[in-house]
Motif scaffolding. Structure first.
Motif, PDB file in Angstrom:
ATOM      1  N   GLY A  43       8.316  -2.333  -1.375  1.00  0.00           N
ATOM      2  CA  GLY A  43       8.123  -3.727  -1.013  1.00  0.00           C
ATOM      3  C   GLY A  43       6.858  -4.459  -1.426  1.00  0.00           C
ATOM      4  O   GLY A  43       6.175  -5.009  -0.586  1.00  0.00           O
ATOM      5  N   ASP A  44       6.511  -4.456  -2.710  1.00  0.00           N
ATOM      6  CA  ASP A  44       5.339  -5.222  -3.121  1.00  0.00           C
ATOM      7  C   ASP A  44       5.665  -5.889  -4.442  1.00  0.00           C
ATOM      8  O   ASP A  44       6.104  -5.236  -5.378  1.00  0.00           O
ATOM      9  CB  ASP A  44       4.148  -4.262  -3.270  1.00  0.00           C
ATOM     10  CG  ASP A  44       2.854  -4.990  -3.485  1.00  0.00           C
ATOM     11  OD1 ASP A  44       2.779  -5.849  -4.375  1.00  0.00           O
ATOM     12  OD2 ASP A  44       1.897  -4.689  -2.759  1.00  0.00           O
ATOM     13  N   LEU A  45       5.438  -7.186  -4.506  1.00  0.00           N
ATOM     14  CA  LEU A  45       5.848  -7.955  -5.671  1.00  0.00           C
ATOM     15  C   LEU A  45       5.096  -7.513  -6.918  1.00  0.00           C
ATOM     16  O   LEU A  45       5.681  -7.280  -7.975  1.00  0.00           O
ATOM     17  CB  LEU A  45       5.594  -9.436  -5.398  1.00  0.00           C
ATOM     18  CG  LEU A  45       6.439 -10.443  -6.139  1.00  0.00           C
ATOM     19  CD1 LEU A  45       6.521 -11.678  -5.295  1.00  0.00           C
ATOM     20  CD2 LEU A  45       5.826 -10.825  -7.455  1.00  0.00           C
ATOM     21  N   GLY A  46       3.784  -7.383  -6.779  1.00  0.00           N
ATOM     22  CA  GLY A  46       2.978  -7.041  -7.946  1.00  0.00           C
ATOM     23  C   GLY A  46       3.314  -5.662  -8.475  1.00  0.00           C
ATOM     24  O   GLY A  46       3.502  -5.460  -9.677  1.00  0.00           O
ATOM     25  N   LEU A  97       9.110 -10.310  -2.362  1.00  0.00           N
ATOM     26  CA  LEU A  97       9.214 -11.711  -1.982  1.00  0.00           C
ATOM     27  C   LEU A  97       9.576 -11.857  -0.516  1.00  0.00           C
ATOM     28  O   LEU A  97       9.080 -12.763   0.167  1.00  0.00           O
ATOM     29  CB  LEU A  97      10.284 -12.405  -2.836  1.00  0.00           C
ATOM     30  CG  LEU A  97       9.809 -12.898  -4.199  1.00  0.00           C
ATOM     31  CD1 LEU A  97      10.975 -13.405  -4.997  1.00  0.00           C
ATOM     32  CD2 LEU A  97       8.774 -13.989  -4.029  1.00  0.00           C
ATOM     33  N   ILE A  98      10.435 -10.961  -0.035  1.00  0.00           N
ATOM     34  CA  ILE A  98      10.838 -11.065   1.364  1.00  0.00           C
ATOM     35  C   ILE A  98       9.671 -10.696   2.272  1.00  0.00           C
ATOM     36  O   ILE A  98       9.379 -11.396   3.240  1.00  0.00           O
ATOM     37  CB  ILE A  98      12.040 -10.155   1.657  1.00  0.00           C
ATOM     38  CG1 ILE A  98      13.228 -10.553   0.795  1.00  0.00           C
ATOM     39  CG2 ILE A  98      12.404 -10.202   3.112  1.00  0.00           C
ATOM     40  CD1 ILE A  98      13.833 -11.855   1.179  1.00  0.00           C
ATOM     41  N   TYR A  99       8.990  -9.586   1.984  1.00  0.00           N
ATOM     42  CA  TYR A  99       7.850  -9.192   2.810  1.00  0.00           C
ATOM     43  C   TYR A  99       6.649 -10.088   2.543  1.00  0.00           C
ATOM     44  O   TYR A  99       5.656 -10.015   3.274  1.00  0.00           O
ATOM     45  CB  TYR A  99       7.416  -7.759   2.510  1.00  0.00           C
ATOM     46  CG  TYR A  99       8.351  -6.674   2.958  1.00  0.00           C
ATOM     47  CD1 TYR A  99       8.344  -5.443   2.322  1.00  0.00           C
ATOM     48  CD2 TYR A  99       9.213  -6.833   4.021  1.00  0.00           C
ATOM     49  CE1 TYR A  99       9.175  -4.428   2.710  1.00  0.00           C
ATOM     50  CE2 TYR A  99      10.063  -5.820   4.420  1.00  0.00           C
ATOM     51  CZ  TYR A  99      10.033  -4.615   3.755  1.00  0.00           C
ATOM     52  OH  TYR A  99      10.858  -3.595   4.135  1.00  0.00           O
ATOM     53  N   ASN A 100       6.731 -10.886   1.482  1.00  0.00           N
ATOM     54  CA  ASN A 100       5.638 -11.762   1.062  1.00  0.00           C
ATOM     55  C   ASN A 100       4.354 -10.962   0.881  1.00  0.00           C
ATOM     56  O   ASN A 100       3.348 -11.160   1.542  1.00  0.00           O
ATOM     57  CB  ASN A 100       5.412 -12.883   2.084  1.00  0.00           C
ATOM     58  CG  ASN A 100       4.939 -14.141   1.388  1.00  0.00           C
ATOM     59  OD1 ASN A 100       4.525 -14.095   0.234  1.00  0.00           O
ATOM     60  ND2 ASN A 100       5.005 -15.247   2.082  1.00  0.00           N
ATOM     61  N   ASP A 101       4.429 -10.002  -0.040  1.00  0.00           N
ATOM     62  CA  ASP A 101       3.325  -9.088  -0.239  1.00  0.00           C
ATOM     63  C   ASP A 101       3.140  -8.907  -1.735  1.00  0.00           C
ATOM     64  O   ASP A 101       4.033  -8.422  -2.407  1.00  0.00           O
ATOM     65  CB  ASP A 101       3.676  -7.743   0.423  1.00  0.00           C
ATOM     66  CG  ASP A 101       2.465  -6.868   0.581  1.00  0.00           C
ATOM     67  OD1 ASP A 101       2.623  -5.762   1.124  1.00  0.00           O
ATOM     68  OD2 ASP A 101       1.372  -7.278   0.170  1.00  0.00           O
ATOM     69  N   LYS A 131      -1.685  -9.431  -0.892  1.00  0.00           N
ATOM     70  CA  LYS A 131      -1.926 -10.833  -0.513  1.00  0.00           C
ATOM     71  C   LYS A 131      -0.590 -11.558  -0.476  1.00  0.00           C
ATOM     72  O   LYS A 131       0.308 -11.273  -1.260  1.00  0.00           O
ATOM     73  CB  LYS A 131      -2.832 -11.511  -1.550  1.00  0.00           C
ATOM     74  CG  LYS A 131      -4.192 -10.881  -1.669  1.00  0.00           C
ATOM     75  CD  LYS A 131      -5.076 -11.279  -0.525  1.00  0.00           C
ATOM     76  CE  LYS A 131      -6.321 -10.432  -0.492  1.00  0.00           C
ATOM     77  NZ  LYS A 131      -7.055 -10.537   0.745  1.00  0.00           N
ATOM     78  N   SER A 132      -0.461 -12.542   0.428  1.00  0.00           N
ATOM     79  CA  SER A 132       0.799 -13.286   0.514  1.00  0.00           C
ATOM     80  C   SER A 132       0.753 -14.499  -0.387  1.00  0.00           C
ATOM     81  O   SER A 132      -0.309 -15.061  -0.638  1.00  0.00           O
ATOM     82  CB  SER A 132       1.041 -13.755   1.951  1.00  0.00           C
ATOM     83  OG  SER A 132       1.194 -12.659   2.786  1.00  0.00           O
ATOM     84  N   GLY A 192      11.504 -15.309   3.311  1.00  0.00           N
ATOM     85  CA  GLY A 192      10.591 -14.217   3.592  1.00  0.00           C
ATOM     86  C   GLY A 192       9.701 -14.489   4.785  1.00  0.00           C
ATOM     87  O   GLY A 192       9.977 -15.340   5.628  1.00  0.00           O
ATOM     88  N   ILE A 193       8.620 -13.756   4.842  1.00  0.00           N
ATOM     89  CA  ILE A 193       7.704 -13.807   5.980  1.00  0.00           C
ATOM     90  C   ILE A 193       6.659 -14.889   5.696  1.00  0.00           C
ATOM     91  O   ILE A 193       6.181 -15.024   4.569  1.00  0.00           O
ATOM     92  CB  ILE A 193       7.037 -12.435   6.154  1.00  0.00           C
ATOM     93  CG1 ILE A 193       8.109 -11.374   6.304  1.00  0.00           C
ATOM     94  CG2 ILE A 193       6.074 -12.444   7.297  1.00  0.00           C
ATOM     95  CD1 ILE A 193       7.866 -10.409   7.378  1.00  0.00           C
ATOM     96  N   ASP A 194       6.325 -15.626   6.727  1.00  0.00           N
ATOM     97  CA  ASP A 194       5.390 -16.732   6.577  1.00  0.00           C
ATOM     98  C   ASP A 194       4.026 -16.201   6.097  1.00  0.00           C
ATOM     99  O   ASP A 194       3.527 -15.219   6.624  1.00  0.00           O
ATOM    100  CB  ASP A 194       5.241 -17.398   7.949  1.00  0.00           C
ATOM    101  CG  ASP A 194       4.722 -18.803   7.832  1.00  0.00           C
ATOM    102  OD1 ASP A 194       3.630 -18.977   7.259  1.00  0.00           O
ATOM    103  OD2 ASP A 194       5.406 -19.705   8.301  1.00  0.00           O
TER     104      ASP A 194
END
Lengths: 849, 101
Positions: A416-419, A470-474, A478-479, A526-528
């Motif tokens: 769960g991490d975008l990067g 994107l869902i975890y906003n991570d 960083k979000s 996703g998460i705020d």
């Protein structure tokens, strides 16, 4: 028809190969790779089989080829492109190749031997030259001044020069002799002492070390040597000295007695060394030429010989029929490919020019065929990870097509991490783009091969990780604030709850969503992002991720149970549908499905206004089992009644699961005994084919499957298996029911790993990148460059490789254990066809470049 | 002229990868700092005095944001240079490999 959902329909076939065209037919079959041969001579020793001589010949050729390849590699010659794929040669053609190979081998070994001899000569001559050079100094020194060493009072006149010495000795009537040579450096002291003790002073030994390393003539290694000169007189002493020199492995060279002789010898040596060098150069060139010519076709020969050996191996598996003109072999073949097999046999017969064709004949069999699932380059990776647990039983539902999506998804939930997902996807995309690059395909690094084989899996894992990131906003911890946060801090001030002094006075302040304007609505995807700045971030995320893990787990497991329906239907065990599948599903849904329902209901029905008094799902769930009321607020009206009803259903489904199937089989086999006699009477009375076949079909459907003559045998069989059946079903029930609980808890690893990954990512940012960003001196920017490099290296090694492997492993375990034990038995044997394409891979493993 | 080659093919490839990643990531970080993103507040080197003594809040913090942003852009430029050097090394390595075989 190839299908990923279920393994192929296989049949046992008999091949009748004419003796003349057997070789060609099998060669054709090997090129197409359709069938798996069975060994029809299992009791025969491999040395007693029919084609053992041919195989020996092939192995001899392989040996010579191996020798050739080693020589080529030693000479650093490049091997040509390796994309050729020659057909297996006929036996008559192979004789020419064999002779060529043998000739090459003889030539190469002779040339190498000569070369070694010449090199040894060269080394000896070099030593001689050095020796002469050094002893020249001895003689000069002796003539110019008193020698400082080896003074023997008994013979003072030895201090004069060599010419005088000779006359002096003549006066004495004894002959002065010289022995000169080289000895290895470590031995010189012992040598000197031995000489002194044995010859009792009748010899003079002078020695001097050579500064450079010379190559030892025998071994070719560089050694340090010492040149020595022994002067003695008397024949007996001479013999003793020679014996001692032999003992110490000295290399003796004749010592020239006069200066003219010395210069002659030196000149002669110089010329000879030059000649030898030229000859050696020419020999080297010739060797390279021979090897170069051989290197052009060595790869072709290698493949030809390997194919030939494989064909003879398969021919050994066949059996001869009585007329000795025809080879019979049994093969496993997919039903859909029988046509292609026929075509291959026709092709082989045509090539060998046989008059009678070879043909294939399908035969019935009671053995379980091997499992074949046809895959392409995309699905083969996923099929491999399913097969690693166990190859599917014949004609069982294959979990692989579902694994293509669920495995990367479960991995991504834990990763769960975008990067990080982006980097992983880019890496996998690069591998996919360059998948036809020969260098990448053919390296022998095991770890790289593992990654390369799984490139599509990694690509999907990366893409799904981007989605969950994107869902975890991570993104690198960083979000991203793409849409604007749904929370507003200003509203707290506007409502008068906070004042300016509150900020200075308090370390933490709580945003209250019940106040108007603070919470403007949920974030669209996703998460705020405001949670990234919140101190109670983990409290919120933990609750969310745990509930999500349980929901995903129940969905995944239910899907597994539903897949077992296809197995029951295919294997014609309809009773299992009602006696196994239905109780299993009811048990899981009434208990854990209800938990999922409660979670979702609470999410929907309760809002921030009631958050302080909302009931705890955990307490309600526990009270459901204890049959108590929780005393405080209910989730929904009528909850107690619904819960009681579901509990009763779940508890009732356990005995149905435990006893249903064994009792049904017992009733079937006992009840039908009477029925069988009735049926037999009916058959005698009617005796029409139609009725018989109808009743036979009915028998099959009910699962008893016995016909008249074998009734008694079937009775016997079922009698014995009843206890077994009961035990098996008991174990299955306990495993399933307890497993439901433990497997649901096991899915919590989705939460645990995603938490670990997020925390590691945050720690890495805080400890590394933060240091580079917060320096505000003018030189600080130069500090940022290496800090970023370190951040990148640590991200790849810890977060991508280590965490990636960890999440991969856990996702795999979830599939293998929690998902597959609901429907998959995995007791099959993998279909391994006779195919030349599979042989080629072993070429690279034999250690050839 | 002595050979300019000082690292092997794998090291040069790593250099290119890290340079591309560095340029992209530091560039984006620079953009986000210049846009005064709230999420990155922890990475801005402000102190208590900066907040207390600020005459026109939040200009002091904003100027710090800009400073860090410019730092990131400069670092990205340095990585462009590193990337160019690595690319040269890769080309030289390829040429040497071509000459040997």
């Amino acid at each position: 028809m190839g299908s990923l959902f279920r393994s192929e329909d296989m049949c046992l076939a008999q091949l009748f190969l004419q003796a003349g065209s057997a070789y060609d037919c099998i060669s054709e079959l090997g090129e197409t790779g359709l069938v798996e041969f069975r060994d029809l001579n299992p009791s025969v020793n491999c040395f007693q089989r029919k084609f053992v001589n041919e195989i020996k010949r092939c192995e001899e050729m392989e040996r010579i080829l191996g020798f050739l390849l080693r020589e080529i590699k030693k000479a650093d010659l490049p091997l040509p492109d390796r994309d050729v794929n020659p057909v297996a040669p006929l036996p008559k053609h192979i004789m020419a190749t064999m002779e060529q190979l043998q000739r090459l081998e003889a030539e190469l070994s002779e040339v190498t031997r000569n070369k070694e001899k010449l090199q040894k000569n060269l080394r000896e001559l070099t030593e001689y030259t050095h020796m002469l050079h050094v002893t020249k100094n001895f003689a000069q020194r002796g003539s110019e001044q008193d020698p400082p060493q080896a003074q023997y009072e008994e013979f003072p006149f030895l201090e004069r020069d060599a010419a005088l010495d000779y006359t002096g000795m003549q006066r004495m009537g004894a002959k002065l002799g010289f022995i000169s040579g080289l000895i290895q450096r470590p031995k010189i002291e012992a040598f000197e002492r031995m000489m002194w003790r044995v010859c009792k002073g009748y010899t003079i030994l002078s020695y001097s070390e050579i500064d450079e390393y010379l190559e030892d003539p025998d071994t070719g290694e560089p050694t340090k040597s010492v040149v020595f000169l022994i002067s003695y007189w008397g024949e007996l002493i001479g013999q003793k000295v020679k014996k001692i020199c032999d003992c110490y492995h000295c290399h003796l060279y004749p010592y020239p007695s006069s200066r003219e002789e010395r210069t002659d010898v030196v000149e002669g040596l110089g010329t000879r060394i030059q000649d030898l060098n030229t000859v050696l150069l020419r020999t080297d060139d010739y060797l390279r030429q021979v090897l170069k010519k051989a290197s052009e076709s060595v790869y072709t020969w290698y493949i030809e010989v390997k194919k030939m050996k494989a064909i003879y191996y398969v021919l050994n598996l066949c059996s001869l029929d009585v007329t000795n003109k025809c080879l019979i072999s049994e093969v496993w073949c997919p039903v859909g490919d029988l046509g292609a097999v026929r075509q291959a046999l026709e092709e082989g017969s045509r090539k060998s020019g046989a008059t009678l064709p070879s043909f294939v004949n399908r035969i019935p069999s009671n053995d379980t065929p091997p499992t074949l699932i046809k895959t392409n380059k995309f699905t083969s990776g996923f099929q491999n990870i399913v097969d690693a647990y166990g190859v599917g039983t014949y004609r069982e539902v294959n979990p692989a097509p579902f694994t293509i999506i669920t495995f990367p998804f479960l991995f991504a939930v834990m990763f769960g991490d975008l990067g990080h997902g982006l980097i992983m996807a880019v890496f996998a995309f690069w591998m996919v783009l360059y998948e036809n690059n020969r260098k990448l395909k053919n390296t022998r690094n095991e770890i790289w091969n593992t990654f390369f084989e799984g490139r599509y899996i990694i690509l999907l894992m990366g893409l799904f990780s981007i989605y969950t990131g994107l869902i975890y906003n991570d993104c690198f911890s960083k979000s991203l604030n793409l849409f604007g946060s749904g929370w507003s801090v200003k509203a707290m001030f506007d409502a008068g709850v906070w004042k300016g002094s509150d900020i200075a006075a308090n370390r933490f302040l709580i945003l209250d969503p019940n106040i108007t304007g603070v919470f403007k609505g949920p974030y669209p995807l996703g998460i705020d992002p405001i949670w990234n700045l919140a101190n109670n971030r983990l409290t919120f995320l933990n609750s969310y991720k745990m509930k999500m893990s349980v929901i995903l787990g129940i969905v995944h497991m239910s899907f597994g149970v539903v897949l077992s329906v296809y197995n029951h239907l295919h294997f014609r065990k309809k009773s299992n549908l009602y006696l196994v599948f239905l109780p299993e599903l009811l048990f899981m849904w009434c208990l854990f499905g209800y938990l999922v329902f409660m979670v979702v209901y609470k999410w929907l029905a309760f809002s921030a206004a009631e958050s302080k008094t909302a009931p705890s799902i955990l307490i309600h769930f526990i009270n459901m089992f204890l049959m108590q009321s929780s005393g405080n607020q209910l989730l929904y009206p009528g909850q107690i009644g619904v819960q009681g009803f579901l509990l009763v259903i779940a508890l009732l489904s356990v005995p149905v699961l435990l006893l249903g199937k064994p009792l049904y089989l017992y009733w079937l086999h006992n009840g039908s005994q009477r029925l069988g006699m009735y049926r037999g009477y009916e058959r005698v009375r009617r005796g029409s084919e139609e009725e018989l076949s109808l009743m036979h079909a009915q028998d099959m459907e009910e699962g008893s499957g016995h016909s008249d003559p074998s009734t008694s045998r079937e009775h016997q069989k079922e009698q014995i298996n009843f206890g077994d059946e009961f035990l098996h079903q008991g174990i299955h029930t306990i495993e399933y029911c307890l497993g439901c609980v433990s497997n649901t808890a096991s899915y919590l690893r989705l939460w645990a790993l995603s938490l670990a990954h997020a925390q590691l990512s945050e720690v890495l940012w805080r400890m590394v990148m933060h240091l580079g960003l917060r320096v505000d001196t003018s030189l600080g920017v130069l500090f940022l460059v290496p800090v970023f490099g370190l951040f990148a290296v640590l991200t790849v090694s810890i977060l991508l490789v280590m965490e990636g492997l960890s999440a991969f492993l856990h996702a795999l375990r979830l599939h293998w254990v929690e998902f597959q034990n609901k429907f998959y038995s995995g007791n099959g044997i993998k279909f391994s066809p006779f195919s030349f394409a599979l042989l080629a891979s072993s070429f690279d493993h034999d250690g050839f470049p | 002229m002595p050979s300019l080659l000082f690292c092997g093919p794998k090291m040069a490839a790593c250099g290119i990868v890290i340079s591309i990643w560095g340029v992209i990531m530091l560039g984006m970080l620079g953009i986000f700092f210049s846009a005064k993103s709230a999420v990155l507040i922890e990475d801005v080197p402000f102190t208590e005095e900066d907040i207390r003594n600020d005459k026109f809040p939040p200009q002091a913090i904003y100027s710090l944001y800009n400073q860090v942003g410019i730092n990131c852009f400069i670092a990205a430029a340095v990585y462009v240079a590193v990337g160019a050097v690595s690319l040269c090394q890769v080309r030289l390595n390829k040429r040497q490999e071509y000459m040997v075989t």
